[in-house]
Design an enzyme around this catalytic site. Structure first.
Site, PDB file in Angstrom:
ATOM      1  N   ASP A   1      -5.807  -6.991 -16.161  1.00  0.00           N
ATOM      2  CA  ASP A   1      -4.839  -7.585 -17.435  1.00  0.00           C
ATOM      3  C   ASP A   1      -5.233  -7.409 -18.818  1.00  0.00           C
ATOM      4  O   ASP A   1      -6.471  -7.184 -19.270  1.00  0.00           O
ATOM      5  CB  ASP A   1      -4.748  -9.201 -17.049  1.00  0.00           C
ATOM      6  CG  ASP A   1      -5.954  -9.918 -17.147  1.00  0.00           C
ATOM      7  OD1 ASP A   1      -7.125  -9.341 -16.804  1.00  0.00           O
ATOM      8  OD2 ASP A   1      -6.024 -11.023 -17.812  1.00  0.00           O
TER       9      ASP A   1
ATOM     10  N   GLU B   1      -8.494 -11.989 -16.299  1.00  0.00           N
ATOM     11  CA  GLU B   1      -9.517 -12.513 -16.932  1.00  0.00           C
ATOM     12  C   GLU B   1      -8.958 -13.184 -18.142  1.00  0.00           C
ATOM     13  O   GLU B   1      -9.657 -14.153 -18.734  1.00  0.00           O
ATOM     14  CB  GLU B   1     -10.252 -11.132 -17.172  1.00  0.00           C
ATOM     15  CG  GLU B   1     -11.763 -11.521 -17.924  1.00  0.00           C
ATOM     16  CD  GLU B   1     -11.564 -11.681 -19.387  1.00  0.00           C
ATOM     17  OE1 GLU B   1     -12.591 -12.202 -19.981  1.00  0.00           O
ATOM     18  OE2 GLU B   1     -10.566 -11.288 -19.925  1.00  0.00           O
TER      19      GLU B   1
END
Length: 486
Positions: free
Chosen positions: A108, A173
């Site tokens: 991400d 994350e």
């Protein structure tokens, strides 16, 4: 008699200064810049596979950025999807008695829009003057792609590791990894996996970033700061703006916030991993900095006072305090009954979450201000970087294999990574990727015009390829370093 005593005191003072200066001078001249290193040791030299990245492969690296047919079809690689979007790869080693390790990255990225001022659309991956621009090129797609591409090429050449390893790719994350990384950890715990070390994103190669430092330095993060997100709130009776009370909820809360900003957390330079960073880089500075940094046992307060003058270096010397949200009021002629503010604190390694909360309460000093911990955790344990630290030394060797003129030192991450979730699986968590940072590049993280040079991306692929192969050694060589106790 008094005069004689004064003379003795003066003479004693001069003698003490002379002794301290002598000790400091000896340390300055003899402090080994390779403390905790094994550059001089005899490493095993396995038959390394060279990737030989020719022009065809180079075009493949820079144009495709997507296909890994060998990795996903190899019988050697076991792949599974975790929590719907994260990925876990397992590559067994030919010597199963060797403890495996984990290479970690995340899929991400933070949001980005062209209207923010990007020179190209932020998800275009467009190349300009030898750089690839795009959100995630630094954080953290370069590591993710570099790891996968390195393994892809090694498998194509018939490579099979001696030491098994995992690759973990989390999908959240940027919002704390509660679904991705934490579920990967859950899977590994269920299988009773123990890791020799974890390597995640974090620090980088700094080139021209540290004022006065002679040459580039690769900092390997051995810990990261803790976190506290605290909500402060005040509730009072509402009222009309034409008849205000002496104090309002906004005024009470604003005064509390001002006290926090006016009274920062204590300066703790020298009590965490940052001391190792400066001591191991000391020999790369000229005088008088070399003398000062070689003797932090004497000059830590002085260095700390200097570092706290700038916001970027202040983050290394204390728990930082940032007021990030302030809410109050809904109408211009109504005195609000409620006001709240959010404070984001990054906790220095020498403090605990509870100590920070106690200091906030003491500094605010007003019972009308309610304090609520929204999220928080202690600073991460400091992983070893000495000559017996397998993970640190393997990473260091790989850096020096790639960049022989770079100075390597341990460092501290002021932000947080997915690696913090793996602390129950290993004693060695390290945060580094061989990204080259020049002045101004750090602002591109989560900022505009994030980019990586084509050359640097190729270096990442080569780095992870070399790292995987370096991990095939059974044990570290005997060190040849000097240990100074002054």
């Amino acid at each position: 008699m008094v005069i004689k005593c004064v003379k003795l005191l003066i003479a004693g003072g001069f003698a003490a200064v002379f002794i301290l200066f002598t000790i400091a001078s000896i340390r300055t001249l003899t402090l080994d810049g390779n403390v905790g290193g094994l550059q001089l040791a005899h490493w095993e030299t396995p038959n390394l596979i060279s990737l030989d990245i020719d022009q065809r492969k180079r075009e493949e690296l820079l144009a495709h950025f997507q296909a890994f047919p060998t990795l996903f079809t190899s019988s050697l690689v076991h792949h599974e999807v975790v929590a719907n979007y994260s990925h876990l790869f397992w590559v067994p080693g030919l010597q199963p008695q060797l403890l495996p390790y984990l290479l970690l990255a995340h899929i991400d990225v933070v949001p980005a829009t062209e209207s923010d001022g990007w020179v190209t659309p932020p998800f275009s991956g467009q190349e300009i003057d030898g750089f690839i621009y795009g959100r995630g090129t630094m954080d953290d797609k370069s590591s993710l792609m570099g790891i996968l591409q390195a393994l892809e090429y090694l498998l194509m050449k018939g490579y099979a590791p001696q030491r098994g390893f995992y690759i973990g790719l989390g999908h959240d994350e940027e919002v704390s990894g509660h679904q991705g990384a934490m579920n990967i950890v859950r899977v590994l715990k269920q299988r009773n996996v123990r890791l020799s070390f974890v390597l995640d994103e974090g620090l980088a190669v700094l080139d021209g970033v540290v004022s006065g430092l002679n040459g580039p330095a690769a900092l390997i993060g051995v810990s990261e700061k803790g976190l506290a997100i605290v909500k402060l709130s005040v509730s009072t009776l509402p009222g009309h703006a034409s008849m205000p009370a002496r104090e309002s909820s906004i005024g009470i809360l604003a005064a509390a916030v001002k006290r926090l900003e006016d009274n920062p957390m204590p300066m703790l330079f020298g009590h965490g991993p940052e001391r190792q960073t400066f001591e191991q880089l000391a020999h790369k500075f000229g005088l008088p900095l070399k003398f000062i940094l070689s003797n932090l046992w004497l000059f830590s307060p002085l260095v700390g006072r200097f570092l706290e003058q700038k916001s970027d270096s202040n983050a290394f010397v204390r728990t930082t305090t940032a007021v990030t949200i302030f809410h109050a009021g809904v109408k211009s002629n109504v005195i609000p009954s409620h006001a709240e503010a959010y404070v984001n604190l990054r906790i220095h390694s020498a403090q605990s979450l509870q100590e920070v909360l106690d200091l906030i309460k003491f500094t605010v000093g007003d019972e009308r201000v309610k304090m609520e911990l929204i999220e928080g955790f202690d600073p991460l344990p400091v992983s070893s970087s000495d000559e017996n630290s397998y993970g640190f030394q393997i990473i260091k060797k790989t850096v020096l294999d790639m960049f022989p003129t770079v100075t390597v030192a341990p460092g501290i991450c002021v932000g947080n990574t997915d690696s913090r979730h793996f602390k129950d699986l290993t004693n060695g968590i390290y945060r580094f990727a061989p990204l080259w940072f020049k002045p101004g590049d750090a602002k591109r993280f989560h900022g505009i015009n994030e980019r990586i040079s084509k050359k640097n991306y190729e270096e990442l692929v080569l780095f992870y390829s070399r790292l995987i192969q370096n991990c095939d050694i059974d044990k570290l060589p005997e060190p040849h370093t000097s240990v100074h106790e002054l």
